[in-house]
Scaffold this motif. Sequence first.
Motif, mmCIF file in Angstrom:
data_model
loop_
_atom_site.group_PDB
_atom_site.id
_atom_site.type_symbol
_atom_site.label_atom_id
_atom_site.label_comp_id
_atom_site.label_asym_id
_atom_site.label_seq_id
_atom_site.Cartn_x
_atom_site.Cartn_y
_atom_site.Cartn_z
ATOM 1 N N ALA A 202 0.939 -1.163 -0.136
ATOM 2 C CA ALA A 202 0.045 0.069 -0.074
ATOM 3 C C ALA A 202 0.936 1.430 -0.072
ATOM 4 C CB ALA A 202 -0.949 -0.016 1.276
ATOM 5 N N LEU A 203 2.035 1.301 0.797
ATOM 6 C CA LEU A 203 2.700 2.342 1.021
ATOM 7 C C LEU A 203 3.396 2.604 -0.696
ATOM 8 C CD1 LEU A 203 4.056 2.038 4.490
ATOM 9 C CD2 LEU A 203 2.697 3.775 3.674
ATOM 10 N N LEU A 204 3.990 1.601 -1.006
ATOM 11 C CA LEU A 204 4.694 1.564 -2.274
ATOM 12 C C LEU A 204 3.735 2.101 -3.257
ATOM 13 C CD1 LEU A 204 6.554 -1.797 -2.512
ATOM 14 C CD2 LEU A 204 7.682 0.645 -2.356
ATOM 15 N N LEU A 205 2.400 1.882 -3.335
ATOM 16 C CA LEU A 205 1.557 2.389 -4.125
ATOM 17 C C LEU A 205 1.256 3.782 -4.077
ATOM 18 C CD1 LEU A 205 -0.535 2.123 -6.490
ATOM 19 C CD2 LEU A 205 -2.185 1.418 -4.891
ATOM 20 N N GLY A 206 1.129 4.142 -2.875
ATOM 21 C CA GLY A 206 0.861 5.585 -2.522
ATOM 22 C C GLY A 206 2.238 6.377 -2.832
ATOM 23 N N THR A 207 3.452 5.903 -2.566
ATOM 24 C CA THR A 207 4.700 6.578 -3.099
ATOM 25 C C THR A 207 4.778 6.979 -4.556
ATOM 26 O OG1 THR A 207 5.839 5.264 -1.010
ATOM 27 C CG2 THR A 207 7.079 6.558 -2.834
ATOM 28 N N ALA A 208 4.242 5.598 -5.216
ATOM 29 C CA ALA A 208 4.285 5.901 -6.783
ATOM 30 C C ALA A 208 3.426 6.958 -7.395
ATOM 31 C CB ALA A 208 3.921 4.428 -7.378
ATOM 32 N N CYS A 209 2.318 7.101 -6.715
ATOM 33 C CA CYS A 209 1.474 8.346 -6.978
ATOM 34 C C CYS A 209 2.116 9.685 -6.679
ATOM 35 C CB CYS A 209 0.016 8.191 -6.271
ATOM 36 S SG CYS A 209 -0.858 6.793 -6.775
ATOM 37 N N LEU A 210 2.874 9.628 -5.690
ATOM 38 C CA LEU A 210 3.594 11.173 -5.019
ATOM 39 C C LEU A 210 4.684 11.219 -6.395
ATOM 40 C CD1 LEU A 210 3.860 12.965 -3.399
ATOM 41 C CD2 LEU A 210 5.446 11.708 -1.991
ATOM 42 N N VAL A 211 5.180 10.096 -6.494
ATOM 43 C CA VAL A 211 6.410 10.291 -7.509
ATOM 44 C C VAL A 211 5.892 10.684 -8.954
ATOM 45 C CG1 VAL A 211 8.002 9.091 -9.092
ATOM 46 C CG2 VAL A 211 7.863 8.581 -6.632
ATOM 47 N N VAL A 212 4.601 10.440 -9.295
ATOM 48 C CA VAL A 212 4.127 11.032 -10.575
ATOM 49 C C VAL A 212 3.772 12.404 -10.527
ATOM 50 C CG1 VAL A 212 1.945 10.988 -12.014
ATOM 51 C CG2 VAL A 212 3.094 8.737 -11.221
ATOM 52 N N ALA A 213 3.380 12.652 -9.120
ATOM 53 C CA ALA A 213 2.797 14.107 -8.864
ATOM 54 C C ALA A 213 4.059 14.949 -8.985
ATOM 55 C CB ALA A 213 2.186 14.238 -7.519
ATOM 56 N N VAL A 214 5.283 14.495 -8.559
ATOM 57 C CA VAL A 214 6.533 15.328 -8.204
ATOM 58 C C VAL A 214 7.138 15.312 -9.732
ATOM 59 C CG1 VAL A 214 9.104 15.029 -7.587
ATOM 60 C CG2 VAL A 214 7.034 14.549 -5.888
ATOM 61 N N PRO A 236 11.645 22.388 -3.323
ATOM 62 C CA PRO A 236 11.866 21.944 -2.059
ATOM 63 C C PRO A 236 10.301 21.429 -1.624
ATOM 64 C CG PRO A 236 12.168 24.172 -2.255
ATOM 65 C CD PRO A 236 11.821 23.961 -3.627
ATOM 66 N N ALA A 237 9.096 21.759 -2.251
ATOM 67 C CA ALA A 237 7.859 21.021 -1.662
ATOM 68 C C ALA A 237 7.935 19.614 -2.146
ATOM 69 C CB ALA A 237 6.697 21.722 -2.160
ATOM 70 N N ASP A 238 8.647 19.343 -3.364
ATOM 71 C CA ASP A 238 8.564 17.929 -3.664
ATOM 72 C C ASP A 238 9.480 17.111 -2.785
ATOM 73 O OD1 ASP A 238 6.939 18.418 -5.864
ATOM 74 O OD2 ASP A 238 8.528 18.867 -7.396
ATOM 75 N N LEU A 239 10.413 17.830 -2.423
ATOM 76 C CA LEU A 239 11.651 17.133 -1.557
ATOM 77 C C LEU A 239 10.854 16.637 -0.280
ATOM 78 C CD1 LEU A 239 14.854 18.885 -2.603
ATOM 79 C CD2 LEU A 239 14.070 16.687 -3.403
ATOM 80 N N VAL A 240 10.217 17.710 0.279
ATOM 81 C CA VAL A 240 9.689 17.272 1.551
ATOM 82 C C VAL A 240 8.648 16.264 1.505
ATOM 83 C CG1 VAL A 240 8.057 18.426 3.289
ATOM 84 C CG2 VAL A 240 10.017 19.559 2.560
ATOM 85 N N MET A 241 7.811 16.189 0.606
ATOM 86 C CA MET A 241 6.767 15.272 0.469
ATOM 87 C C MET A 241 7.576 13.717 -0.074
ATOM 88 S SD MET A 241 3.539 16.843 -1.684
ATOM 89 C CE MET A 241 4.629 17.705 -2.858
ATOM 90 N N LYS A 260 1.934 16.588 4.782
ATOM 91 C CA LYS A 260 1.018 17.865 4.677
ATOM 92 C C LYS A 260 1.818 19.125 4.688
ATOM 93 C CE LYS A 260 -1.734 18.455 8.238
ATOM 94 N NZ LYS A 260 -2.387 18.127 9.269
ATOM 95 N N TYR A 261 2.863 19.204 5.154
ATOM 96 C CA TYR A 261 3.557 20.358 5.178
ATOM 97 C C TYR A 261 4.042 20.549 3.642
ATOM 98 C CZ TYR A 261 3.785 19.523 10.308
ATOM 99 O OH TYR A 261 3.756 19.816 11.515
ATOM 100 N N GLY A 262 4.499 19.560 3.036
ATOM 101 C CA GLY A 262 4.920 19.586 1.621
ATOM 102 C C GLY A 262 3.783 20.179 0.839
ATOM 103 N N MET A 263 2.653 19.609 1.088
ATOM 104 C CA MET A 263 1.639 19.793 0.177
ATOM 105 C C MET A 263 1.021 21.547 0.284
ATOM 106 S SD MET A 263 -0.851 16.571 1.053
ATOM 107 C CE MET A 263 -2.247 17.150 0.510
ATOM 108 N N PHE A 264 1.342 22.055 1.481
ATOM 109 C CA PHE A 264 1.035 23.523 1.527
ATOM 110 C C PHE A 264 2.096 24.464 0.961
ATOM 111 C CE2 PHE A 264 -2.061 22.284 5.142
ATOM 112 C CZ PHE A 264 -3.140 23.042 4.731
ATOM 113 N N LEU A 265 3.126 23.976 1.153
ATOM 114 C CA LEU A 265 4.620 24.323 0.140
ATOM 115 C C LEU A 265 4.176 24.336 -1.054
ATOM 116 C CD1 LEU A 265 6.995 26.078 0.538
ATOM 117 C CD2 LEU A 265 8.112 23.703 0.541
#
Length: 278
Positions: A202-214, A236-241, A260-265
């Motif tokens: 599950a965490l790998l899938l979530g991370t994959a979605c985040l990588v697409v966003a980055v 920097p926001a990408d790196l935080v997330m 969440k901090y990275g999302m607001f950045l």
Amino acid sequence: MRETLRGLVELTRPVNAIAAGVLTLIGAYVAEGIAGRPAAAAAAAIATVLAVGAGNAINDYFDADIDRINAPGRPIPRGAVAERAALAFSVALFAVAVGLALTLPLLALALAAFNLLALVAYTEFFKGLPGVGNAVVAYLGGSTFLFGGAAVEGDLAPVVALFALAALSTFTREVIKDVEDLAGDREEGLNTLPIAVGERRALLLGTACLVVAVLASPLPYLTGTLGLAYLALVIPADLVMLAAAAESFSDPTGGQTHIKYGMFLAAAAFVVGRAVAL
């Protein structure tokens, strides 16, 4: 009475609700519409705060049994607010939010109606379905930006990019939260993504979605929609997330908080990028 009023306010998750209203204003600003239609932007933001508060309240109503395990300090489990009172309070907030939405342009009204249906369907039907509930929450989180842009009838191109990036990163955070809540969800018989496929997958899938966003985050700069100031903040926001996603494998609580901090950045990057472009 004082404890009940305090409990009702807590049900709304006021910080999260107000944050959602701010995101709606950001959507309106990125669409270049606040200056031209301040009343519409304000109505959309207040409607968002009320609708999110109502959604949080009704979620606690449906999750009362789960919260007795996962979050016994919340208003319903600790006895500050009765379940029926929480439901009535949620309906009242929804009613005021709908009244405000009726003053907005047709596209914004259509989004508000669709989101209301999606929110109710999520709490009643989709929350325990593997990945589906996460996707609905991700859409709802990102759609606050779309709602703000539609409310002021502004340029939706940069807002659509912001919506997509926010939705993908929100999906990641929701998966991490499911890992955090695994014990209570399993006790309640829910079939969340970590329960269905395992925590690591599950965490790998979530991370994959985040990588697409980055990987997609530079697009507003590359297409000329937003300038170099946007890129200087979004990296920097990408790196935080990404760091938060890595952290979630060992500490889901810390990971979902830090992402969440990275999302607001990242949202701030759009604001600064639009401000410099104007």
